[in-house]
Design a protein around this motif. Sequence first.
Motif, short mmCIF file in Angstrom:
data_model
loop_
_atom_site.label_atom_id
_atom_site.label_comp_id
_atom_site.label_asym_id
_atom_site.label_seq_id
_atom_site.Cartn_x
_atom_site.Cartn_y
_atom_site.Cartn_z
N SER A 685 2.90 3.77 -7.17
CA SER A 685 1.98 4.34 -6.20
C SER A 685 1.13 3.29 -5.49
N SER A 686 0.85 2.17 -6.16
CA SER A 686 0.02 1.14 -5.55
C SER A 686 0.70 0.47 -4.37
N THR A 687 2.02 0.55 -4.31
CA THR A 687 2.77 -0.05 -3.21
C THR A 687 3.14 0.95 -2.12
N LEU A 688 2.62 2.17 -2.22
CA LEU A 688 3.00 3.24 -1.29
C LEU A 688 2.02 3.41 -0.13
N GLN A 689 1.10 2.48 0.06
CA GLN A 689 0.11 2.66 1.11
C GLN A 689 0.79 2.77 2.48
N ASN A 690 0.34 3.76 3.24
CA ASN A 690 0.75 3.95 4.64
C ASN A 690 2.20 4.37 4.82
N SER A 691 2.88 4.74 3.76
CA SER A 691 4.27 5.17 3.89
C SER A 691 4.32 6.66 4.19
N ASN A 692 5.32 7.04 4.97
CA ASN A 692 5.51 8.45 5.29
C ASN A 692 6.06 9.24 4.11
N ILE A 694 4.79 9.18 1.06
CA ILE A 694 3.76 9.45 0.05
C ILE A 694 3.70 10.93 -0.33
N PRO A 695 3.72 11.87 0.64
CA PRO A 695 3.69 13.29 0.25
C PRO A 695 4.89 13.70 -0.61
N LYS A 696 6.05 13.11 -0.35
CA LYS A 696 7.24 13.44 -1.14
C LYS A 696 7.08 12.98 -2.58
N PHE A 697 6.56 11.77 -2.77
CA PHE A 697 6.32 11.28 -4.13
C PHE A 697 5.30 12.17 -4.85
N ALA A 698 4.26 12.60 -4.13
CA ALA A 698 3.21 13.42 -4.73
C ALA A 698 3.77 14.77 -5.18
#
Length: 744
Positions: A685-692, A694-698
């Motif tokens: 998660s720390s490397t997911l900044q500003n990625s589109n 992110i909602p899918k991972f969440a």
Amino acid sequence: MKKGGKIIVFSVLVAIVYSCSVKKDAFLNRSYHAVTTKYNVLFNGEQAYLKGLEEIQEKHEDNFWKRLQIEPITFDESAIDAKVLTPGTGFNAGEEDEENKNLTPFEKAEEKAVKAIQTHSMNINGYEKNSQIDDAYLLLGKSRYYTQRFIPALEAFNYVIVNYPKANLNYETRIWRAKANIRLGNEKRAIQTLRLLLDVLDETEKIGKSTREQAYTAMAMAYEQTDTIQKVVDYLKLATTTNYNKEQTARNMFVLGQVYSELDRKDSARMVFKKLAESRRAPDRFRIRAEIEYAKNTPNDSASIVVLARMKKLIKNTDNRKFLNALYYQAGVLEEGRNNQEKAAEYYKKSLKAKHNNNYQKTYAYERLADMAFEKEDYLLAGSYYDSVMQVVSKEFDQEKRIRRIRRKNKGLTTLRKYEETVKNNDSILQLVAMTSDERTSFFEGYIEKIKKEDEEQQQQLLNAQNFGNSFGGGASINSSANKGKWYFYNTQALSFGRGEFQKVWGTRPLEDNWRLSDKSINTIDNTLANTEETKVNTRYELSTYIDAIPTDEQTITNLVLERNNALYQLGLIYKEQFINHTLAIKNLERLREVSTDDKLELPISYHLYQIYKEQGDLVKSNEYKNTILQKYPETTFAQIIKNPDVKLVAEKKEDEILNKYKEVYYLYKENKFEEAVNEIDNFSSTLQNSNLIPKFALLKALAIGKYQDKETYKKALEFVAVSYATTEEGKKAKEIIEQLNKT
């Protein structure tokens, strides 16, 4: 004398038999068959044809909201009739068989035309000697045309044109052939043949107005199919100069005005519609509709006042009752153009209530009322009117661009209404929960007194209505001398009062034995008294009915709070993003900020309020929420956007690398390695900044948690996704899952 009489009778019989022959070219033969064809078989066929034409005109309903058809016929384009009759078909059918057939008027006309050709045609040495046979073929072709059998119709028309070149109806037949080609999609061929015909007509002064009018009208129909609008205008103008057929002339003028309006040639449109409205020969429906179209094409200036006065005059005319729905609507449009909203709404509602109405007209009135409510920010009322549009629209117009736009708009309003009702209902319940026992008792006692008073007033109104009806209906007057000094049941006033009091206590009971018993299987005095007492008890007047309904379970109360808070958040987003209503967006988000105890909501609320206040130019409020985000959540995406508004943020990992990582975690989830999937997401998660992504991972993390942890932990994980990414597909999906979990 006797011998002479026999000779005369015999001579007449011989003459009749001789004249019946279709093989002899004699004056007697030609006259006999021509007269028999015209006044017997063909006459009956023409009468059937006229009856069928009348039925078609009655069934056809013009939609004056769209450009009218030049030829007022509603054909079923998908209909395919495999039955193709030729001149020789059905000639051997007997009279009894013909009578037993259940024929439509056009089929009957066709049968008569065929019979005339078969029985009375005098084709001798290649020349037709019966002058009525060309009329029979024309009738045959026209009957087939109106039954959508255009190719057989062409055969009949071509037969006349080829074999009867000098017939007086040759020009009319050529027009009908062109119309059949238009219906078959052969517009170019129709235009070519009509041009040749019009050249001949221009050189021939003896041709009647009827033929010219039909030719010009057919040419306009052909060019309409090719979308050559200017040619349509030219030929419609020519078609209106003859003024032979008042029905078709009025229609041509109306279509001409509509085309001018579509081309934004408002002056020309007003001129045509004004001329049509003032025409005494035009049918009423075209004259009144022309008045309405004239008003539509009038600019919103001083001239609109005169037009509005004319609309009101037409409304007052009792002869125009059939057109009140359209007249009221147009008056409303004119009033709305003058910024007289209340008067406009009144006219729109009158349009809806008009006795003679149609659903398509209603869609426009409901839409206008909805738009007015929407502009006033009364979104709940607007949604109700948009709902009404969707309820009355027919399948025929369901995919119309205007209806699709209304459906999309109404979808957002439906969601808004749902959340508004949730906030209202939950606030009311939570307010009752917060009351003390004495406050609840006092509140509901007042409410019970209120509804008792309302019920009593309603019963009194019903009683008064009964008295009024008995006094002025079929019975004698209360003050009538016939009622004085009579028995109780002869007094209508006393009788009505007694009936009302009886129904008030006992309700409506049939005239029978043991009428006091609601259940005839119970026949004891005790049960009768019990049932009587039960009918008198109204739970609406019982305090316990309301007190017992107040929730006391802590989990239920917590769910009400969460549901209310989620509705406030969603309302804030809807007003901010969809309806661009910053006032209501601030109202809901600020209130949520005050009542919410969930720290997860502080960041998204603060960011949305920061954006709204910044757009409004309120720098004090905007900086307040900006500082909250930067100080408490400096590492978040929201903070990065605020710090670098003009710089496109770059993710630490490329998007394809992040996508590959998502696939790896998803495979772990599919292999039922749920804890491992959650750990991988947390580490990544720390490397997911500003990625589109992110909602899918969440969402994937929440789903994995739901597979091995308890229901409450699962719901909290889903709530985080639903709140943090509310506008994404993943946020909406999480919200749907939460709703399903709440139902179980």
